[in-house]
Design an enzyme around this catalytic site. Structure first.
Site, PDB file in Angstrom:
ATOM      1  N   SER A 194       0.833  -1.199   0.000  1.00  0.00           N
ATOM      2  CA  SER A 194       0.000   0.000   0.000  1.00  0.00           C
ATOM      3  C   SER A 194       0.869   1.250   0.000  1.00  0.00           C
ATOM      4  O   SER A 194       2.087   1.176   0.106  1.00  0.00           O
ATOM      5  CB  SER A 194      -0.916   0.007   1.217  1.00  0.00           C
ATOM      6  N   LYS A 195       0.201   2.375  -0.111  1.00  0.00           N
ATOM      7  CA  LYS A 195       0.888   3.655  -0.260  1.00  0.00           C
ATOM      8  C   LYS A 195       2.002   3.899   0.744  1.00  0.00           C
ATOM      9  O   LYS A 195       3.045   4.441   0.412  1.00  0.00           O
ATOM     10  CB  LYS A 195      -0.127   4.792  -0.146  1.00  0.00           C
ATOM     11  N   ARG A 196       1.759   3.527   1.992  1.00  0.00           N
ATOM     12  CA  ARG A 196       2.756   3.861   3.004  1.00  0.00           C
ATOM     13  C   ARG A 196       4.072   3.119   2.804  1.00  0.00           C
ATOM     14  O   ARG A 196       5.078   3.456   3.406  1.00  0.00           O
ATOM     15  CB  ARG A 196       2.189   3.607   4.410  1.00  0.00           C
ATOM     16  N   HIS A 197       4.071   2.094   1.960  1.00  0.00           N
ATOM     17  CA  HIS A 197       5.313   1.368   1.701  1.00  0.00           C
ATOM     18  C   HIS A 197       6.199   2.080   0.690  1.00  0.00           C
ATOM     19  O   HIS A 197       7.385   1.794   0.582  1.00  0.00           O
ATOM     20  CB  HIS A 197       5.018  -0.035   1.156  1.00  0.00           C
ATOM     21  N   GLY A 198       5.617   3.007  -0.058  1.00  0.00           N
ATOM     22  CA  GLY A 198       6.375   3.657  -1.128  1.00  0.00           C
ATOM     23  C   GLY A 198       5.431   3.931  -2.277  1.00  0.00           C
ATOM     24  O   GLY A 198       4.230   4.041  -2.076  1.00  0.00           O
TER      25      GLY A 198
END
Length: 478
Positions: free
Chosen positions: A251-255
């Site tokens: 998801s977004k928070r991973h990159g």
RNA sequence: GUCCCCGUCGUCUAGGGGUCUAGGACACCGGGUUUUCAUCCCGGCAACAGGGGUUCGAAUCCCCUCGGGGAUGCCA
């Protein structure tokens, strides 16, 4: 053979979905199958036209071409689920009249409360079949209260559903533990994904459904519907999910997860395609950077591993850097230019700019890196990076700075600076190799990394060269 | 909780009973080339989740445990 990619237009194209699209494409190419693009836009609140456009755009950028879809039509359309409601309605009527489905008047609040009770008791929530056998009077009473019914599919117990999955192998579910009768049409009349995928897949004659593993537990529901409707079931291949570094769904928070952002940052579509296409399996030769044709010729659903893969941003970057370096100069320049323009680093002398780009391009991993790399050719003073500053503060570095300072005030001038400065400093200071080049590099560019100094100097110009030495002298060696 | 899937270096993976003192790639570390950076070349670090079986022999087959993921929505 016919395959499909069926995104829902509720956001940008996610790399996980892009991988699904890529593998379907590999399959299409390998077996000369027809590729269907279907838009699953039954979530009316979240689906947008812009999102659909951007997804189509990103797919095209990635190099994926489909044969049938909302933009190009085909013999099995329409290709947006929102345009197929009449079809679904017909099937719902069939299900209702054959006794395979029924109207349910339970409200969301009532269901939520039941779910909560089940969760607190640590038990699975199974719809108890409250509305399964309502009398006409009961239905009327609910309707008089203003309740709008949903349609539920009746799940019979004791049915074994066997999926002969092309990736996972044989997977068996029993009908009693798929959660009871499930909703197939919302109270507003809009049908639900789990119900209509199978209808569309069979109506569109899809032979192979290649999709993410997150759909595996839904498959038995879809099979049950097909059975009740007398429809055939396609061949399934559920691919392992793409995970973030913490092993949860990417998801977004991973990159970066959105394909359009990769494009904006200057990744090459070939590189992303290559990385995504080879994630989860390998070529017999062990090669990793290969053209699409090679991927296609060796592709096999059975070669895809069963375990989920962590998305390796670093490896993608590496792969991209290889593709970028292998690009012919003119193509690379065209790719870099928009970033240069946006950073206002263009020059009146285009030939000079091209030479500059050519000397630094090897240091770029993605196209947007060009801005940072090219920066050292602009401006009279330089910003010193931390490690460069550290080096320039040492005693040896200061002798280099002083020597350079003296030279521009004596024998070195615009005509001989690029060819003679380093040699003269070497003579003056007795320093050579790293001890000579690194301080010099830091003084001129503010960095410890960069292209060859021999190439930098003639492109930099004497004025900037001299000004930078003066500046560095005043900061570190006065 | 329940159901389903999965488990080889940090990561992607090769391997599918003996050829495995487990191979490759990314990352990382060291060395070489470059009088400097990067590239490139060479080398190094580093894994069969644990426990039981089966077998002359198990990373490979079976079972259990543990661990991870997904599903359990009037999302897809």
């Amino acid at each position: 053979m016919r395959v499909r990619f069926a995104p829902s237009p509720t956001g940008f194209l996610h790399v996980g979905n892009a991988r699904t699209a890529v593998l379907n494409y590999l399959f299409k190419k390998k077996y000369n199958a027809t590729y269907i693009l279907r838009i699953e836009d039954t979530d009316m609140e979240r689906s947008t036209k812009e999102s659909e456009e951007s997804i189509l755009n990103d797919l095209t950028w990635l190099g994926i071409q489909w044969d049938e879809g909302p933009d190009c039509g085909g013999n099995f359309g329409p290709y947006r689920q929102s345009e197929r409601f009449d079809i679904y309605h017909e099937y719902t009527e069939k299900l209702l009249s054959s006794g395979n489905a029924y109207h349910c008047y339970c409200t969301q609040e009532e269901l939520d409360a039941q779910r909560k009770i089940a969760a607190e008791a640590n038990k699975p929530f199974i719809y108890p079949g409250t509305c399964r056998n309502l009398t006409l009077e009961q239905k009327k009473a609910f309707e008089n209260q203003g309740r709008k019914p949903t349609v539920r599919f009746k799940v019979k117990e004791g049915i074994t559903l066997t999926i002969d999955d092309q990736i996972k192998g044989t997977v068996i579910f029993n009908s009693e533990n798929i959660g009871g009768d499930f909703i197939i049409v919302r109270s507003d009349g809009v049908p639900v994904y789990n119900y209509i995928v199978i209808i569309d897949d069979t109506l569109m004659n899809v032979s192979h459904v290649i999709r993410g593993e997150d759909h595996l537990p839904n498959t038995p529901k879809q099979m049950l519907i097909a059975m009740a409707l007398g429809l055939p079931v396609p061949t399934y291949a559920h691919m392992p999910l793409l995970l973030g570094p913490d092993r949860t769904k990417l998801s977004k928070r991973h990159g970066i997860t959105s394909v359009s952002v990769y494009r904006e940052q200057g990744y090459l579509p070939e590189a992303l395609f290559n990385y995504l296409g080879l994630l989860g399996w390998t070529l017999e030769s062990g090669e990793e950077i290969v053209p699409v044709e090679k991927l296609v010729s060796e592709f096999e659903l059975s070669k895809i591993g069963k375990s989920s893969a962590i998305f390796d941003f670093q490896k993608l970057k590496w792969m991209n850097s290889v593709y970028l370096r292998n690009l012919p100069f003119e193509k690379a320049f065209d790719l870099f230019y928009p970033y240069i323009e946006k950073a206002h680093l263009t020059a009146s002398d285009n030939e000079w700019l091209k030479k500059v780009v050519d000397t630094v391009r090897g240091n770029c991993e993605i196209a947007s890196d060009i801005v940072k790399e090219i920066g050292l050719f602009f401006g009279d003073t330089v910003e010193f990076e931390e490690d460069a500053e550290e080096l320039l503060s040492t005693h040896e570095a200061q002798t280099v700075i002083r020597a350079a300072y003296e030279l521009i005030h004596s024998t070195i001038n615009a005509h001989n600076y690029s060819t003679e400065t380093l040699g003269s400093i070497k003579q003056k200071t007795g320093l050579k190799g790293k001890m000579l080049f690194m301080p010099f590099r830091a003084m001129i560019t503010g960095r410890l990394h960069g292209p060859e100094l021999d190439k930098i100097l003639p492109l930099l110009g004497y004025d900037r060269f001299a000004t930078r030495i003066e500046y560095c002298y005043s900061r570190f060696a006065k």
